[in-house]
Design a protein around this motif. Structure first.
Motif, PDB file in Angstrom:
ATOM      1  N   TRP A 120      41.077  41.378  30.350  1.00  0.00           N
ATOM      2  CA  TRP A 120      39.623  41.264  30.499  1.00  0.00           C
ATOM      3  C   TRP A 120      38.910  42.165  29.488  1.00  0.00           C
ATOM      4  O   TRP A 120      37.964  41.731  28.820  1.00  0.00           O
ATOM      5  N   VAL A 171      33.852  29.508  30.315  1.00  0.00           N
ATOM      6  CA  VAL A 171      34.923  30.099  31.101  1.00  0.00           C
ATOM      7  C   VAL A 171      36.262  29.503  30.681  1.00  0.00           C
ATOM      8  O   VAL A 171      37.256  30.207  30.518  1.00  0.00           O
ATOM      9  N   MET A 222      37.525  34.627  37.011  1.00  0.00           N
ATOM     10  CA  MET A 222      36.695  35.315  36.020  1.00  0.00           C
ATOM     11  C   MET A 222      35.253  34.839  36.133  1.00  0.00           C
ATOM     12  O   MET A 222      34.985  33.648  36.254  1.00  0.00           O
ATOM     13  N   VAL A 270      31.571  34.853  34.114  1.00  0.00           N
ATOM     14  CA  VAL A 270      31.151  34.875  32.718  1.00  0.00           C
ATOM     15  C   VAL A 270      29.661  34.587  32.646  1.00  0.00           C
ATOM     16  O   VAL A 270      29.130  33.781  33.417  1.00  0.00           O
ATOM     17  N   PRO A 324      32.629  37.980  29.431  1.00  0.00           N
ATOM     18  CA  PRO A 324      33.304  38.097  30.737  1.00  0.00           C
ATOM     19  C   PRO A 324      32.780  39.289  31.511  1.00  0.00           C
ATOM     20  O   PRO A 324      32.824  40.427  31.044  1.00  0.00           O
ATOM     21  N   VAL A 348      36.994  40.334  36.291  1.00  0.00           N
ATOM     22  CA  VAL A 348      38.114  39.479  36.661  1.00  0.00           C
ATOM     23  C   VAL A 348      38.665  39.936  38.008  1.00  0.00           C
ATOM     24  O   VAL A 348      38.485  41.088  38.408  1.00  0.00           O
ATOM     25  N   ARG A 386      34.517  38.880  22.555  1.00  0.00           N
ATOM     26  CA  ARG A 386      33.254  38.152  22.683  1.00  0.00           C
ATOM     27  C   ARG A 386      32.100  38.932  22.062  1.00  0.00           C
ATOM     28  O   ARG A 386      31.175  38.347  21.489  1.00  0.00           O
ATOM     29  N   GLY A 389      37.380  31.039  27.700  1.00  0.00           N
ATOM     30  CA  GLY A 389      37.934  32.354  27.986  1.00  0.00           C
ATOM     31  C   GLY A 389      39.376  32.282  28.432  1.00  0.00           C
ATOM     32  O   GLY A 389      40.231  33.058  27.981  1.00  0.00           O
TER      33      GLY A 389
END
Length: 576
Positions: free
Chosen positions: A505, A473, A263, A265, A271, A274, A512, A476
């Motif tokens: 994702w 990350v 991923m 970011v 993000p 991915v 976010r 995430g």
């Protein structure tokens, strides 16, 4: 309504339209008659109906119908509405619906594909379940515009996932630029890291010929070495690997087949994209594909931030292509001359943020090396090491009295415990001792980590703080596995697993956006949104849906996201 008696003594009722007015002089309210309709038994009902119809034209049609519905209303039920309302609003603000419809235009498919894909993403965010359960969740458990009371099954969800995989490159690019415009993101740093997710299956997938991107190669039969060039020497770009296969697990499950997920970011935690690879793919094999994919987006100069798994010279050269740069963590326990020279340099640390201290050292390379030191972490490292040494001393206490075979067995047991094995030393005579030199060497590394950067313009502080944001990350990955429930994966085919990761994702992207806009965690926002419901009522005039009254915190969330408040009456179906 008032009642009077006529001359014959009969009670007669009169209808009047009245309202109360406050009399400030008398400090009381007084009734004021606006219109008198006359006697009830002589009422011109047609005139009243015309009056009501005229007034109703001033209102929203659904609201007017609800207010003028005669008879008792029946409550048919309610569904949660707030979560899907907000997620769908962000979905449309990012124009994901338009991108999906545009990419799938001209194909013979279910017109609900875009709505089904949104429903699958919302399911991951609000109540993760299997695709079979998600189909009933979308149509019976929550309200989603466009899927109300639709007839969905698991196969409809699977077909939508297949289309998602085909349009993923274009969808990721459009989502990226929409988010950057929406949040005015700073794109000078891109963070990249990988994780793995395992599958509780008996055997890994069969090995197939794959290209450098980890995709199955369709074409001539492989020649046995995996490169597909026909000479059997293994010097081509192709490799033989199953998708779900054994590899170094980041979930400490090396005993189970897995896939690797990467991923990228932004520094704000958004993000970007991915990727999915076979489970035996090493971190160092991934960075070139990631850089190539993002280079197609015509980004300006970007500094890549990556962990210690990406420190090879080949990876660093790949990150430098196109005018880019990098900030990469280095392994302190390395035999590299550069690392040894950097750690041996004297000099003062400068405090840059909180308890983070940095020191830049020059060892004669083109790269810049930054030593970072955290006093609080140094104390924790020292405490952990002291505990390990104490446990090791206790374990080997009295081992000198054991015979050679028994000491060998004890050494074998200790070798299975990495924390203790690090400080164990075997003398020439076969005795077990604590390696004091190793303890002293480790003490010199307490609270330290080393960074390598190619950018000559960034300050040492910016390099250190930029690397520390790599935690975004890791956050995430944590949210993917704990909030979105990345595991278990109920899919067997490679394409479905890849599409499954894409749904996560998109879900993390929406989360976010909510967190960055509201300043609150998703769990807290979700608790507020789940209290918003949509109730269905039925009466002689038809059925309608009514949204619950919003609280101030709920209105604040919608305001922060720049989303409109929902109408009180959302839909109306007249009776036939």
């Amino acid at each position: 309504m008032t009642t009077r008696k006529n001359k014959s003594g009969q009670a007669v009722r009169y209808l009047q339209l009245a309202h109360n007015e406050w009399d400030p002089a008398a400090r009381t309210s007084r009734t004021k008659v606006l219109h008198s309709f006359g006697r009830e038994d002589q009422l011109d009902r047609a005139a009243i109906e015309r009056l009501v119809a005229s007034l109703a034209r001033l209102l929203d049609p659904a609201r007017a119908a609800a207010l003028t519905t005669p008879g008792e209303l029946a409550y048919l039920g309610s569904r949660p509405f707030g979560g899907t309302l907000v997620l769908d609003g962000l979905w449309h603000r990012l124009a994901l619906d338009e991108v999906i419809r545009r990419c799938l235009a001209g194909r013979k498919l279910d017109p609900r594909v875009e709505r089904v894909l949104f429903g699958l993403v919302a399911n991951r965010v609000l109540g993760a379940s299997s695709k079979l359960a998600a189909a009933s969740w979308m149509t019976g458990r929550v309200h989603i515009n466009g899927l109300d009371d639709a007839d969905l099954d698991a196969q409809t969800c699977y077909r939508a996932m297949d289309w998602l995989l085909q349009i993923e490159p274009e969808l990721a690019k459009e989502a990226y630029f929409q988010v950057t415009d929406l949040l005015n993101l700073d794109l000078d740093l891109i963070f990249f890291d990988t994780t793995s997710t395992y599958f509780e299956i008996d055997e890994p997938d069969a090995a197939l010929a794959r290209d450098e991107r980890g995709r199955v190669v369709t074409g001539p039969e492989p020649d046995g070495d995996g490169d597909g060039d026909g000479d059997g020497d293994g010097d081509g770009e192709q490799k033989m690997a199953g998708f779900r296969t054994y590899g170094k697990s980041k979930d400490s499950r090396d005993d189970l087949p897995q896939v690797v997920v990467g991923m990228a970011v932004t520094r704000e935690g958004i993000p970007v994209r991915v990727w999915s690879w076979p489970g035996n793919t090493g971190d160092s094999d991934l960075i070139r594909q990631v850089k190539t994919d993002l280079r197609e987006w015509s980004l300006s100069k970007v500094i890549w931030v990556a962990d210690r798994g990406f420190t090879s010279q080949a990876n660093r050269r790949a990150l430098m292509k196109g005018g880019g740069g990098y900030i990469i963590g280095e392994k302190l326990r390395s035999n590299s001359p550069d690392i040894k020279a950097a750690l041996s340099r004297q000099g003062r640390y400068a405090t840059v943020s909180g308890n983070l201290q940095v020191k830049e050292v020059n060892v004669g390379t083109t790269d810049r090396l930054i030593i970072c030191f955290n006093p609080a972490q140094a104390e924790r490292d020292a405490a952990v090491r002291a505990d390990l040494v104490a446990r090791l001393e206790e374990a080997i206490d009295g081992s000198d009295r054991l015979d050679k075979l028994e000491r060998g067995k004890l050494a074998g047991v200790l070798s299975t415990k990495p924390g203790l094995k690090r400080f164990l030393r075997l003398t020439p005579g076969g005795l077990l001792r604590v390696d004091r030199a190793k303890v002293k060497a480790e003490a010199n590394l307490d609270g330290k980590y080393l960074l390598r950067s190619s950018d000559p313009h960034l300050s040492a502080e910016d390099i250190a703080l930029g690397y520390r944001q790599l935690l975004e990350v890791e956050r995430g990955w944590r949210d993917m596995k704990q909030i979105l429930d990345l595991r278990p994966v109920y899919h067997r085919t490679e394409d479905r697993i890849r599409a499954h990761v894409l749904l996560y994702w998109l879900g993390l992207l929406l989360i976010r956006l909510v967190e960055n806009s509201t300043g609150q965690t998703w769990n807290r926002v979700r608790d507020q949104l789940e209290q918003i419901s949509l109730a269905t009522f039925a009466g002689p005039a038809g059925t309608y849906r009514q949204c619950s009254e919003l609280t101030k915190p709920q209105r604040d969330v919608l305001s922060a996201l720049d989303l409109p408040t929902p109408k009180r009456i959302t839909s109306l179906t007249p009776a036939e």
